[in-house]
Motif scaffolding. Structure first.
Motif, PDB file in Angstrom:
ATOM      1  N   VAL A 176     -20.294 -20.909  -0.124  1.00 33.59           N
ATOM      2  CA  VAL A 176     -19.425 -22.002   0.312  1.00 33.59           C
ATOM      3  C   VAL A 176     -19.084 -21.832   1.793  1.00 33.59           C
ATOM      4  O   VAL A 176     -19.034 -22.814   2.555  1.00 33.59           O
ATOM      5  N   GLU A 177     -18.864 -20.596   2.228  1.00 32.83           N
ATOM      6  CA  GLU A 177     -18.585 -20.334   3.640  1.00 32.83           C
ATOM      7  C   GLU A 177     -19.802 -20.668   4.496  1.00 32.83           C
ATOM      8  O   GLU A 177     -19.674 -21.201   5.608  1.00 32.83           O
ATOM      9  N   THR A 215     -21.914 -22.946   3.835  1.00 37.34           N
ATOM     10  CA  THR A 215     -21.928 -24.402   3.909  1.00 37.34           C
ATOM     11  C   THR A 215     -20.969 -24.906   4.973  1.00 37.34           C
ATOM     12  O   THR A 215     -21.272 -25.857   5.707  1.00 37.34           O
ATOM     13  N   GLY A 216     -19.821 -24.268   5.071  1.00 36.42           N
ATOM     14  CA  GLY A 216     -18.869 -24.639   6.118  1.00 36.42           C
ATOM     15  C   GLY A 216     -19.455 -24.462   7.508  1.00 36.42           C
ATOM     16  O   GLY A 216     -19.243 -25.297   8.401  1.00 36.42           O
ATOM     17  N   CYS A 250     -15.550 -24.620  -5.932  1.00 36.18           N
ATOM     18  CA  CYS A 250     -15.344 -24.120  -4.568  1.00 36.18           C
ATOM     19  C   CYS A 250     -16.012 -25.027  -3.538  1.00 36.18           C
ATOM     20  O   CYS A 250     -15.453 -25.293  -2.465  1.00 36.18           O
ATOM     21  N   ASN A 299     -14.028 -28.018  -2.914  1.00 37.36           N
ATOM     22  CA  ASN A 299     -12.909 -27.646  -2.045  1.00 37.36           C
ATOM     23  C   ASN A 299     -13.322 -27.673  -0.578  1.00 37.36           C
ATOM     24  O   ASN A 299     -12.568 -28.117   0.293  1.00 37.36           O
ATOM     25  N   GLU A 300     -14.534 -27.175  -0.302  1.00 39.97           N
ATOM     26  CA  GLU A 300     -15.006 -27.155   1.088  1.00 39.97           C
ATOM     27  C   GLU A 300     -15.191 -28.563   1.628  1.00 39.97           C
ATOM     28  O   GLU A 300     -14.861 -28.843   2.792  1.00 39.97           O
ATOM     29  N   ARG A 347     -11.795 -29.770   2.518  1.00 40.12           N
ATOM     30  CA  ARG A 347     -11.321 -29.136   3.756  1.00 40.12           C
ATOM     31  C   ARG A 347     -12.040 -29.675   4.992  1.00 40.12           C
ATOM     32  O   ARG A 347     -11.503 -29.612   6.098  1.00 40.12           O
ATOM     33  N   ARG A 348     -13.261 -30.169   4.823  1.00 40.11           N
ATOM     34  CA  ARG A 348     -14.058 -30.684   5.946  1.00 40.11           C
ATOM     35  C   ARG A 348     -14.125 -32.215   5.938  1.00 40.11           C
ATOM     36  O   ARG A 348     -15.011 -32.803   6.552  1.00 40.11           O
ATOM     37  N   ASP A 372      -9.847 -19.412  -3.386  1.00 39.04           N
ATOM     38  CA  ASP A 372     -10.361 -20.593  -2.710  1.00 39.04           C
ATOM     39  C   ASP A 372      -9.438 -21.766  -3.061  1.00 39.04           C
ATOM     40  O   ASP A 372      -9.262 -22.085  -4.245  1.00 39.04           O
ATOM     41  N   SER A 387      -7.927 -25.842  -1.974  1.00 37.72           N
ATOM     42  CA  SER A 387      -7.793 -27.069  -1.191  1.00 37.72           C
ATOM     43  C   SER A 387      -6.580 -27.821  -1.713  1.00 37.72           C
ATOM     44  O   SER A 387      -6.136 -27.608  -2.847  1.00 37.72           O
TER      45      SER A 387
END
Length: 506
Positions: free
Chosen positions: A258-259, A261-262, A332, A335-336, A339-340, A409, A411
């Motif tokens: 997931v990180e 992907t961010g 997760c 959630n990303e 957040r984005r 994790d 959001s």
């Protein structure tokens, strides 16, 4: 493991575009045929669409759906799927080495989408075809009447235009596997000219240009820069694709993707900003993450099979059995996206039924919801409103793909119409529970409304036709509001949706 979380009403990321919870379906495997469409099935309606599948689709509240591809679209003649069914040609699909009967085309799919309450996001073929065919397709779909293509639609029984407001300019054109693969500058020029033509026909439509097929492509991220330098002022979105897996059985590394992907999103957001600055443009271009999901369980085996089989019709292909670990990962990843959401406005789970999908359906048999269905549904239902920034203070871990990854994790989304804050929380720790303390700043009184949880399952456990509800969200316990703070204990390897009513404080 003690973890403190801080959320404040005034520290917002962005208002979430509802289309963040969209989906994708392609003429591939059994996604269409015996997925959503199976005449003669006990649950089929008069149009041949399976109503057991439709019920699950409706419960997701999907805003938009991308169709008909995917790799399939790059050699697809959309005209093959219109007119009398008995006159439609059977074609060889080069993308998946199978036969396409064309019994479902744009008009049939439009009936299905309308019944499901979903807006269509259509893709044009910029692989083997180009601007002229894209223009004709848009005219057939969107023009009221009085022209060749719009009157042909009316002859086919559709008097009113569909007014489709989202158009994808091809698919994965950076991929050498793509029929009609192109170099970045070549594709960017074609996309620009196509966009200019489509803008005349559909001035208010969102036009989506192809970004990288994934962040491991040798041309990434130069591809995005070169393409956008050609077409920036005439498009609205650039697409990203990424699939995930855990072949190494390293759960924490899997979750840390997931990180990764961010970083992917951040890199493309920076590329967009660079091109915008270079062109001195006032226009904003956003990200459409229009293919994402877990894909690894059968990927290697399927890759060998489909490349050698003898052109079957609607074969079993990419029918992943998703487990509990996959559900936690999907939670997760959603959630990303939240957040984005200032940069990612549209995202499409790939795909919807049978093919790497949250819904499975047996030919002539039952349909069921896979484990990943549930975090997708809960985010779609409760993740609409204002995304809030989240500060997490607690233990972290290092992995192969990312370091300093929080075990928790989180959001947060504020539905300012209902005055409810929804917290989506995953405890990624393999063995330890999380003693959670959440401070909600800028709000008045806080009251627990609902708590749903997925926990206590073996990571490899799945749902299936014989146990369709083995893994589902359950009413939660152990989380409450004390002194205006949300506190509780979250079991290891668990997913939680905590909803609290809030009073606005000025």
């Amino acid at each position: 493991m003690r973890i403190s979380v801080t959320v404040h009403r005034d520290l917002a990321v962005s208002r979430i575009d509802d289309r963040l919870y969209s989906a994708f379906i392609e003429h591939m495997g059994r996604a269409i045929y015996s997925g959503i469409y199976e005449p003669g099935h006990p649950q089929a309606d008069a149009n041949g669409f399976r109503q057991d599948v439709m019920r699950f689709v409706r419960e997701l509240k999907i805003p938009a759906i991308r169709y008909p591809g995917g790799n399939f679209v790059s050699a697809y003649n959309w005209e093959d799927g219109i007119g009398p069914k008995e006159s439609r040609p059977v074609r060889l699909d080069l993308a998946w080495r199978s036969k396409e009967t064309n019994q479902v085309g744009i008009n049939e799919f439009a009936i299905w989408a309308k019944d499901a309450g979903i807006d269509m996001m259509l893709a044009v073929n910029l692989g083997t075809r180009g601007l002229a065919d894209a223009r004709n397709f848009v005219e057939y779909v969107n023009h009221p009447g009085g022209t060749y293509w719009s009157d042909l639609r009316r002859e086919h029984g559709v008097s009113e235009p569909y007014d489709v407001g989202m158009w994808c300019l091809g698919n994965e054109m950076d991929g050498p596997w793509q029929t009609g693969h192109k170099e970045a500058k070549e594709y960017g020029r074609l996309a620009d000219e196509t966009a200019k033509a489509l803008r005349i026909l559909a001035p208010k439509a969102d036009l989506i240009v192809c970004g990288s097929s994934n962040d491991q492509m040798p041309t990434y991220p130069a591809w995005e820069r070169e393409v956008l330098e050609e077409c920036y002022d005439n498009v609205d979105y650039i697409s990203l694709h990424k699939y995930f897996g855990n072949s190494s059985r390293d759960t924490l590394n899997y979750f840390a993707k997931v990180e990764e992907t961010g970083r992917y999103i951040q890199a493309i957001a920076g590329t967009i900003d660079y091109v915008k600055a270079k062109k001195r443009s006032k226009k904003d271009v956003y990200i459409c993450f229009d293919e994402w999901n877990v894909w690894y369980h059968n990927r290697e085996e399927d890759s060998k099979r489909w490349r050698t089989w003898d052109w079957p019709e609607a074969p079993h292909l990419l029918e992943e059995d998703y487990n509990f670990e996959d559900a936690l990962f999907v939670a997760c990843l959603l959630n990303e996206f939240i957040r984005r959401s200032d940069r990612v406005r549209i995202a499409c789970i790939a795909q919807l039924v049978n093919v790497i999908a949250p819904i499975r359906a047996e030919r002539g048999g039952p349909a069921w919801r896979q484990t990943i269905y549930w975090p997708y549904q809960l985010a779609s239902l409760h993740g609409r409103g204002q995304a809030l920034r989240v500060g997490v203070d607690g233990p972290t871990y290092d992995s192969l793909v990312a370091d300093d990854v929080s075990y928790l994790d989180v959001s947060a989304v504020h539905d300012d119409k209902e005055d409810v804050v929804t917290l989506f929380v995953v405890n990624r720790h393999l063995t330890e529970s999380a003693e959670l303390d959440i401070h909600l700043g800028g709000f008045g009184d806080v009251r627990l409304v609902d708590h749903r949880v997925m926990a206590g399952h073996d990571l490899r456990a799945t749902n299936g036709p014989d146990k369709p509800d083995a893994i589902t969200p359950q009413p939660g316990s152990g989380v409450g509001v004390e002194d205006g703070r949300v506190r509780g204990s979250l079991a290891a390897l668990s997913y939680h949706v905590v909803r609290v009513a809030v009073a606005s404080a000025r």
